[in-house]
Scaffold this active site. Structure first.
Site, PDB file in Angstrom:
ATOM      1  N   GLU A 192       0.819  -1.222   0.000  1.00  0.00           N
ATOM      2  CA  GLU A 192       0.000   0.000   0.000  1.00  0.00           C
ATOM      3  C   GLU A 192       0.852   1.271   0.000  1.00  0.00           C
ATOM      4  OE1 GLU A 192      -3.435   0.163   2.435  1.00  0.00           O
ATOM      5  OE2 GLU A 192      -3.904  -1.953   2.156  1.00  0.00           O
TER       6      GLU A 192
ATOM      7  N   TYR B 111      -2.913   4.665   7.300  1.00  0.00           N
ATOM      8  CA  TYR B 111      -2.191   3.402   7.497  1.00  0.00           C
ATOM      9  C   TYR B 111      -0.964   3.323   6.591  1.00  0.00           C
ATOM     10  CZ  TYR B 111      -0.994  -1.504   6.579  1.00  0.00           C
ATOM     11  OH  TYR B 111      -0.306  -2.675   6.384  1.00  0.00           O
TER      12      TYR B 111
HETATM   13  P1  NAD Z   1      -2.632  -7.909  12.614  1.00  0.00           P
HETATM   14  O1  NAD Z   1      -3.409  -6.656  12.793  1.00  0.00           O
HETATM   15  O2  NAD Z   1      -3.364  -9.196  12.451  1.00  0.00           O
HETATM   16  O3  NAD Z   1      -1.617  -8.104  13.841  1.00  0.00           O
HETATM   17  C1  NAD Z   1      -0.832  -7.065  14.350  1.00  0.00           C
HETATM   18  C2  NAD Z   1      -0.214  -7.539  15.643  1.00  0.00           C
HETATM   19  O4  NAD Z   1       0.608  -6.474  16.163  1.00  0.00           O
HETATM   20  C3  NAD Z   1      -1.241  -7.867  16.732  1.00  0.00           C
HETATM   21  O5  NAD Z   1      -0.906  -9.089  17.351  1.00  0.00           O
HETATM   22  C4  NAD Z   1      -1.145  -6.707  17.693  1.00  0.00           C
HETATM   23  O6  NAD Z   1      -1.469  -7.044  19.033  1.00  0.00           O
HETATM   24  C5  NAD Z   1       0.332  -6.312  17.548  1.00  0.00           C
HETATM   25  N1  NAD Z   1       0.578  -4.912  17.920  1.00  0.00           N
HETATM   26  C6  NAD Z   1      -0.115  -3.823  17.500  1.00  0.00           C
HETATM   27  N2  NAD Z   1       0.382  -2.703  18.073  1.00  0.00           N
HETATM   28  C7  NAD Z   1       1.423  -3.101  18.849  1.00  0.00           C
HETATM   29  C8  NAD Z   1       2.350  -2.414  19.679  1.00  0.00           C
HETATM   30  N3  NAD Z   1       2.280  -1.077  19.848  1.00  0.00           N
HETATM   31  N4  NAD Z   1       3.308  -3.120  20.319  1.00  0.00           N
HETATM   32  C9  NAD Z   1       3.378  -4.484  20.167  1.00  0.00           C
HETATM   33  N5  NAD Z   1       2.511  -5.179  19.422  1.00  0.00           N
HETATM   34  C10 NAD Z   1       1.547  -4.505  18.758  1.00  0.00           C
HETATM   35  O7  NAD Z   1      -1.640  -7.640  11.400  1.00  0.00           O
HETATM   36  P2  NAD Z   1      -1.223  -8.565  10.162  1.00  0.00           P
HETATM   37  O8  NAD Z   1      -2.284  -8.468   9.133  1.00  0.00           O
HETATM   38  O9  NAD Z   1      -0.783  -9.877  10.667  1.00  0.00           O
HETATM   39  O10 NAD Z   1       0.040  -7.733   9.621  1.00  0.00           O
HETATM   40  C11 NAD Z   1       1.333  -7.943  10.174  1.00  0.00           C
HETATM   41  C12 NAD Z   1       2.327  -7.042   9.462  1.00  0.00           C
HETATM   42  O11 NAD Z   1       2.336  -7.344   8.068  1.00  0.00           O
HETATM   43  C13 NAD Z   1       1.999  -5.553   9.566  1.00  0.00           C
HETATM   44  O12 NAD Z   1       3.193  -4.841   9.729  1.00  0.00           O
HETATM   45  C14 NAD Z   1       1.336  -5.223   8.234  1.00  0.00           C
HETATM   46  O13 NAD Z   1       1.558  -3.871   7.887  1.00  0.00           O
HETATM   47  C15 NAD Z   1       2.064  -6.170   7.308  1.00  0.00           C
HETATM   48  N6  NAD Z   1       1.275  -6.592   6.126  1.00  0.00           N
HETATM   49  C16 NAD Z   1       0.026  -7.111   6.252  1.00  0.00           C
HETATM   50  C17 NAD Z   1      -0.654  -7.550   5.119  1.00  0.00           C
HETATM   51  C18 NAD Z   1      -2.026  -8.167   5.201  1.00  0.00           C
HETATM   52  O14 NAD Z   1      -2.631  -8.433   4.151  1.00  0.00           O
HETATM   53  N7  NAD Z   1      -2.572  -8.440   6.381  1.00  0.00           N
HETATM   54  C19 NAD Z   1      -0.053  -7.432   3.862  1.00  0.00           C
HETATM   55  C20 NAD Z   1       1.238  -6.872   3.773  1.00  0.00           C
HETATM   56  C21 NAD Z   1       1.896  -6.475   4.915  1.00  0.00           C
HETATM   57  O1  DAU Z   2      -2.302  -4.718   0.436  1.00  0.00           O
HETATM   58  C1  DAU Z   2      -1.871  -5.107   1.700  1.00  0.00           C
HETATM   59  C2  DAU Z   2      -2.853  -4.614   2.743  1.00  0.00           C
HETATM   60  O2  DAU Z   2      -4.029  -5.408   2.624  1.00  0.00           O
HETATM   61  C3  DAU Z   2      -2.296  -4.684   4.159  1.00  0.00           C
HETATM   62  O3  DAU Z   2      -1.180  -3.844   4.265  1.00  0.00           O
HETATM   63  C4  DAU Z   2      -3.365  -4.264   5.170  1.00  0.00           C
HETATM   64  O4  DAU Z   2      -2.876  -4.382   6.492  1.00  0.00           O
HETATM   65  C5  DAU Z   2      -4.574  -5.170   4.984  1.00  0.00           C
HETATM   66  O5  DAU Z   2      -5.610  -4.771   5.865  1.00  0.00           O
HETATM   67  C6  DAU Z   2      -5.062  -5.128   3.546  1.00  0.00           C
HETATM   68  O6  DAU Z   2      -5.655  -3.829   3.241  1.00  0.00           O
HETATM   69  P1  DAU Z   2      -7.014  -3.667   2.408  1.00  0.00           P
HETATM   70  O7  DAU Z   2      -7.644  -2.383   2.763  1.00  0.00           O
HETATM   71  O8  DAU Z   2      -6.783  -3.969   0.981  1.00  0.00           O
HETATM   72  O9  DAU Z   2      -7.858  -4.920   3.041  1.00  0.00           O
HETATM   73  P2  DAU Z   2      -9.378  -5.057   3.510  1.00  0.00           P
HETATM   74  O10 DAU Z   2      -9.619  -6.496   3.812  1.00  0.00           O
HETATM   75  O11 DAU Z   2      -9.760  -4.049   4.548  1.00  0.00           O
HETATM   76  O12 DAU Z   2     -10.189  -4.678   2.180  1.00  0.00           O
HETATM   77  C7  DAU Z   2     -10.006  -5.394   0.960  1.00  0.00           C
HETATM   78  C8  DAU Z   2     -10.867  -4.730  -0.098  1.00  0.00           C
HETATM   79  O13 DAU Z   2     -12.259  -4.949   0.228  1.00  0.00           O
HETATM   80  C9  DAU Z   2     -10.713  -3.220  -0.168  1.00  0.00           C
HETATM   81  O14 DAU Z   2     -10.871  -2.802  -1.519  1.00  0.00           O
HETATM   82  C10 DAU Z   2     -11.875  -2.681   0.662  1.00  0.00           C
HETATM   83  C11 DAU Z   2     -12.949  -3.724   0.425  1.00  0.00           C
HETATM   84  N1  DAU Z   2     -13.914  -3.930   1.552  1.00  0.00           N
HETATM   85  C12 DAU Z   2     -13.393  -4.180   2.786  1.00  0.00           C
HETATM   86  C13 DAU Z   2     -14.228  -4.399   3.854  1.00  0.00           C
HETATM   87  C14 DAU Z   2     -13.676  -4.666   5.239  1.00  0.00           C
HETATM   88  C15 DAU Z   2     -15.275  -3.906   1.314  1.00  0.00           C
HETATM   89  O15 DAU Z   2     -15.743  -3.686   0.172  1.00  0.00           O
HETATM   90  N2  DAU Z   2     -16.115  -4.133   2.380  1.00  0.00           N
HETATM   91  C16 DAU Z   2     -15.645  -4.356   3.654  1.00  0.00           C
HETATM   92  O16 DAU Z   2     -16.465  -4.542   4.593  1.00  0.00           O
END
Ligand code: NAD
Ligand code: DAU
Length: 349
Positions: free
Chosen positions: A132, A157
């Site tokens: 992102e 974010y």
């Molecule tokens: P998540 O929200 O599921 O988990 C985040 C974790 O961080 C939680 O366990 C939370 O308790 C902990 N945390 C939050 N604030 C904290 C703090 N101040 N100190 C210590 N711990 C803290 O996140 P995720 O989806 O597993 O993402 C993990 C990492 O990967 C993030 O850095 C995110 O930016 C990155 N990422 C996520 C995605 C995705 O699709 N979910 C994609 C690309 C990158």
């Molecule tokens: O691309 C990586 C990112 O993907 C990570 O860095 C973020 O932590 C992770 O949350 C995710 O971000 P998105 O915003 O893409 O994910 P989300 O699941 O919130 O939404 C996916 C798509 O679906 C986005 O276009 C918004 C849409 N959406 C999401 C929700 C929660 C809906 O249309 N309805 C919804 O209720």
């Protein structure tokens, strides 16, 4: 024994990574530092929490004193930093929490590593980041995010994650801190908090609730199986070149509508409901402010240089994911009721 700090290990991706490392590397001591925000759930790690090479530390990365104490206590060789506030919608209503954890928290970890790693031989600070930071691509074009795409974050974010990426690179250039970064696309799979699109919609389908699609539903994401991301992190951690960035993605673009239709049909089948039942609950709602149109990753660098490729087709991964949430009712109920937040007090204090 190598000592590795994994931050955010109780979250979605973090728990998959902790499990992979604890099982695959019995000679590494894995210390999981997590604040246990609403997104942190120690029940995600129940199966490995008794392992001899695993330690959990509850704490906030914004607390620099605590972070320094942990560096003294465990003499970490490496940090794999995942802890973050991660939900875009929450970043719109509460941006400050994102600045605190994602920017200041990362800064504290960098400083602690810099202070404690006077000799940086064998040390590594790995920042796990997101696609992102690159902004938004246009719908209908075949452009992809590469490691050279200029940063253009649009949400609080992604702005906070971009800022933390810049600090990580600044510490490499200025202080020679050994760093590596990866920027990954949207992950899906088990143990994801049901505020994100896929687990939210599975839970809503199960409970016959509306499925809120933002805007016109033509927003596009590149979906990757979470275990493939954990494997990619393993590969970058062990084989990545210091100072480099690796993009990670699934070559798997879906508009939200196409994805939601597939999810509805898969869930109907698994629940034994008539075809079309879940689709009838799709509701178009107000768009997310600043909603990024399209993300898509060029993952050729990690594929060519480090030999990583995704392992599973999306249709197969989505079916496994639907099955997992439907078969793990206790996990989903604990999360939706909030009961999971008592687990730490009951098991660890
Ligand atoms: P998540 O929200 O599921 O988990 C985040 C974790 O961080 C939680 O366990 C939370 O308790 C902990 N945390 C939050 N604030 C904290 C703090 N101040 N100190 C210590 N711990 C803290 O996140 P995720 O989806 O597993 O993402 C993990 C990492 O990967 C993030 O850095 C995110 O930016 C990155 N990422 C996520 C995605 C995705 O699709 N979910 C994609 C690309 C990158
Ligand atoms: O691309 C990586 C990112 O993907 C990570 O860095 C973020 O932590 C992770 O949350 C995710 O971000 P998105 O915003 O893409 O994910 P989300 O699941 O919130 O939404 C996916 C798509 O679906 C986005 O276009 C918004 C849409 N959406 C999401 C929700 C929660 C809906 O249309 N309805 C919804 O209720």
């Amino acid at each position: 024994m190598k000592s590795i700090l994994i931050t955010g290990g109780a979250g979605f991706i973090g728990s998959h990574l902790v499990r992979l490392f604890v099982k695959k590397y019995p000679d590494y001591q894995i210390v999981n530092l997590d604040k246990l925000t609403y997104a942190g759930n120690l029940m995600n790690l129940k199966d490995i929490e008794q392992s001899a090479n695993y330690v959990f530390e509850k704490g906030d990365i914004v607390d620099s004193e605590l972070v320094n104490k942990l560096f003294e206590k465990y003499a970490f060789d490496s940090v794999i930093h995942l802890a973050a506030e991660t939900h875009v919608d929450r970043s719109i209503s509460d941006p400050l929490s994102f600045v605190k954890t994602n920017v200041l928290g990362t800064f504290n970890l960098l400083n602690a590593a810099r202070m404690h790693w006077k000799d940086s031989t064998g040390k590594l600070f790995y920042h796990v980041s997101t696609d992102e930071v690159y902004g938004a691509l246009k719908l209908g074009e075949d452009t992809l995010f590469t490691e050279h795409t200029p940063y253009d974050p649009r949400s609080p974010y992604s702005a906070a994650k971009a800022s933390s990426d810049h600090f990580v690179r600044a510490y490499w250039h200025t202080y020679d801190l050994p760093v590596v970064l990866s920027n990954c696309s949207n992950n899906y799979g088990s143990y994801q908090f049901p505020e994100k699109l896929i687990p939210l919609f599975i839970n809503n389908i199960k409970n016959n609730k509306a499925l809120p699609v933002y805007g016109d539903g033509l927003y596009t994401r590149d979906w990757l199986w979470v275990e493939d991301h954990a494997r990619a992190i393993d590969v970058v951690f062990h084989k990545g070149k210091q100072g480099e960035t690796y993009n990670i993605g699934g070559h798997n673009e879906w508009t939200n509508m196409d994805l939601v239709h597939l999810l509805c049909d898969t869930a109907d089948q698994e629940l034994g409901r008539a075809a079309g039942t879940a689709r009838a609950s799709i509701t178009f709602v107000k768009d997310r402010p600043g909603h990024d149109r399209r993300y898509a990753i060029d993952a050729s660098k990690i594929e060519k240089d480090l030999g990583w490729t995704p392992s599973i087709r999306f249709e197969e991964g989505l079916l496994e994911t639907v099955k997992w949430y439907l078969n793990n009712e206790a996990w989903l109920d604990n999360v939706t009721s909030g009961a999971y937040q008592d687990y730490y007090t009951k098991q660890y204090t």
